[in-house]
Design a protein around this motif. Structure first.
Motif, mmCIF file in Angstrom:
data_model
loop_
_atom_site.group_PDB
_atom_site.id
_atom_site.type_symbol
_atom_site.label_atom_id
_atom_site.label_comp_id
_atom_site.label_asym_id
_atom_site.label_seq_id
_atom_site.Cartn_x
_atom_site.Cartn_y
_atom_site.Cartn_z
ATOM 1 N N LEU A 17 0.955 -1.150 -0.024
ATOM 2 C CA LEU A 17 -0.052 -0.101 -0.023
ATOM 3 C C LEU A 17 0.860 1.192 -0.084
ATOM 4 O O LEU A 17 0.532 2.169 -0.738
ATOM 5 N N GLU A 18 1.878 1.282 0.654
ATOM 6 C CA GLU A 18 2.767 2.544 1.039
ATOM 7 C C GLU A 18 3.449 2.583 -0.408
ATOM 8 O O GLU A 18 3.846 3.763 -1.069
ATOM 9 N N GLU A 21 1.104 4.159 -2.944
ATOM 10 C CA GLU A 21 0.871 5.411 -2.687
ATOM 11 C C GLU A 21 2.356 6.305 -2.986
ATOM 12 O O GLU A 21 1.987 7.559 -3.480
ATOM 13 N N TYR A 24 2.013 7.376 -6.836
ATOM 14 C CA TYR A 24 1.158 8.566 -6.900
ATOM 15 C C TYR A 24 1.835 9.952 -6.344
ATOM 16 O O TYR A 24 2.095 10.887 -7.128
ATOM 17 N N ASN A 28 4.385 12.937 0.210
ATOM 18 C CA ASN A 28 3.622 14.209 -0.182
ATOM 19 C C ASN A 28 4.423 15.308 -0.565
ATOM 20 O O ASN A 28 4.398 16.744 -0.389
ATOM 21 N N TYR B 24 -1.236 -2.688 -6.779
ATOM 22 C CA TYR B 24 -2.569 -3.336 -5.891
ATOM 23 C C TYR B 24 -2.779 -4.642 -6.631
ATOM 24 O O TYR B 24 -3.131 -5.527 -5.928
#
Lengths: 355, 355
Positions: A17-18, A21, A24, A28, B24
């Motif tokens: 999952l990390e 992320e 993307y 941040n 995923y």
């Protein structure tokens, strides 16, 4: 899906999952981890923390350097002798499976090589207890866990010769005296991340024996001087290693990994020993906690068993193409539930087909 | 963010989205791309399609083999001479920048090396037109685009000697007679994916000259015989290359990439030539379409300009640490909007600070 792959293999869900992320939006910052420069502070933090975590988890002090290099263990098979062996010098190799055989083959290109022990006489189904290491050997090489054959060194061999260990398939899964090694290498794709990077740990004083005129990218000393940033490193692979190492630490470190690994191995080998249809082929005391290798005598049934596994979403159970049979890999990220389902299916299959 | 990184660098948004999705759930199989075995049909399809797409996009026939190897171009600097050069044989190198210098340094470990041309006399700001290639050289090595110095070979050199080209920073960005090369290598992290894999293209008949006793993992022939699956390849890096190659094809192939690249380069160099504050340092005819290198004479202003860029979300504009100055990389995935914003900021900055 229940993933028993031998490597590339299952990763913790949190890591997946990390990682997704970060594709993307990494930390941040508004950029993907796939697009950041390797000389940015962003990536420097990634590789620095990764190197520190390796040392922390393996309980290594500042006598050791940690590198994340390109390639897999196969690259190390030649990089180790290229750096430390030369004509007229001797190295000793423990040959306990396909990877040890490949390692010794590469070493022969660079100098004299002695077989310290071999289990070829019994199809690599055990770990020999007696080693012959010629005095003056520049190193002794072992494969700590034989992924293909399902054997594992329960204790590292005691020797005065510098110990070089290929720990690709059991690093971070059990306590060991890692500091007793002069060089450890491990392809990341089992317990430490994904294919595409290899962790190399070197004791600094071992580097004094390094050869001259090694090509720049293959010279360990160069990588140390460049803080593991000699060239563009495999950024994403190293990032996934960082996430995996962080996960190991968060879960309780090597102690916890060993505890879970023992639970898994005990549970699974108990089933193997209970169910006569399934034949374990490795000597009991040398069984690997990572890869359980076994067969079904009737090859048609073996095929059928694989089909049943497949229908139930259990994958990666076919043995390595070099030896056939069956293999169940139980790396750090494998949930106990996957093993429980597998054993349940083995029990049903056994009941149905044991005459 | 507007990403002018020189590599690792900007990727098409579609590629990032698909890559994250595959972490995923890869191709809706219920597993992550990071967890699949490299000998599954799933991955075999990935690598087979990647190899085919390279040939299709570069217009190469079956005389060529395509490999996706571990490591970056730095690995190829030594792998090429290790496979093809030996004591008593000669290789010729065009030395037009930092990467060419590194390549020739590695070659010297393996045999005799001649400098076919060098632009060191003018700080590597041009591409020499006259080459001296000793008869019988086993190959001529060029760097088709000098990422650091911002020069580019507009035409490949004509020679009877086998041509080896490091195309790390301009492959898939312009039409070339790729079939004129005997060996092409390219780290993927500019126009063909992410750091961690290198595309190697070899003309089959060139392999007849290959040395014996090359370590297994460095022997090109081994990788060809193993269909690029000699060992565990960098699965995810190759997958991102596949996505990037698919994107290039979908967008219109190399023709379209060249068209866009010319638009970008014309637009940006026009600004450089218009705005006297910014000083282009490369000879006009040898300017790279990928990396525009320039300076501001006043070093304090140069630093200020970088700050202004940073405040506006324009990153990666600092020159390579070896030469300083400024550099704007304009790879395939860079949107024209990013360049337009950059030029607007350059115009404002110029107006403000030109006395």
């Amino acid at each position: 899906m229940h993933n028993f792959n031998s490597g590339p293999s299952i990763l913790p869900r949190d890591v997946l999952l990390e990682a997704a992320e970060a594709i993307y939006n990494f930390n941040n910052i508004g950029l993907s981890i796939l697009e950041i420069g390797h000389r940015t502070e962003w990536f420097k933090n990634v590789i620095d923390e990764s190197r520190l975590l390796v040392k922390e988890l393996l309980n290594l002090d500042d006598q050791f350097e940690v590198l994340f290099l390109h390639g897999g263990a196969t690259t190390q098979f030649m990089q180790v002798p290229m750096n430390f062996l030369s004509p007229g010098k001797n190295a000793a190799y423990c040959v306990n499976g396909i990877w040890g055989k490949k390692a010794i083959t590469e070493a022969k290109l660079f100098g004299n090589v002695n077989t310290a022990c071999s289990s070829a006489d019994q199809n690599f189904t055990y770990i020999p207890k007696n080693l012959e290491i010629p005095a003056g050997s520049v190193y002794l090489h072992i494969t700590s866990n034989n992924t293909v054959e399902g054997t594992q060194w329960q204790e590292l061999p005691q020797t005065n010769v510098p110990l070089v260990a290929d720990m690709s398939s059991d690093i971070f899964s059990r306590k060991r005296d890692f500091a007793a090694c002069s060089l450890i290498y491990a392809g990341a794709q089992k317990n430490a991340g994904i294919a595409g990077t290899t962790i190399v740990i070197i004791r600094k004083d071992f580097l004094k024996n390094k050869n001259e005129n090694v090509p720049a990218i293959l010279d360990y000393q160069n990588h140390i001087l460049a803080d593991s940033l000699l060239n563009t490193p495999p950024v994403f692979a190293i990032y996934v290693s960082l996430l995996t190492l962080q996960w190991i630490k968060k879960e309780g470190g090597i102690d916890e990994m060993e505890k879970r690994s023992l639970e898994r191995a005990d549970f699974f080998y108990d089933a193997l020993d209970r169910l006569p249809l399934f034949v374990p082929i490795v000597k009991k005391e040398d069984r690997s906690r990572m890869n359980a290798v076994f067969t079904i005598d009737d090859k048609k049934l073996e095929k059928k068993f694989l089909d049943v596994c497949s229908e139930n979403g259990l994958i990666g159970i076919k043995g390595h193409r070099s030896i056939g049979g069956l293999r169940v890999s139980m790396y750090n990220a494998l949930p106990m539930e996957s093993l429980e389902l597998l054993v349940k299916i083995m029990e049903q299959f056994s009941q149905q087909y044991t005459s």
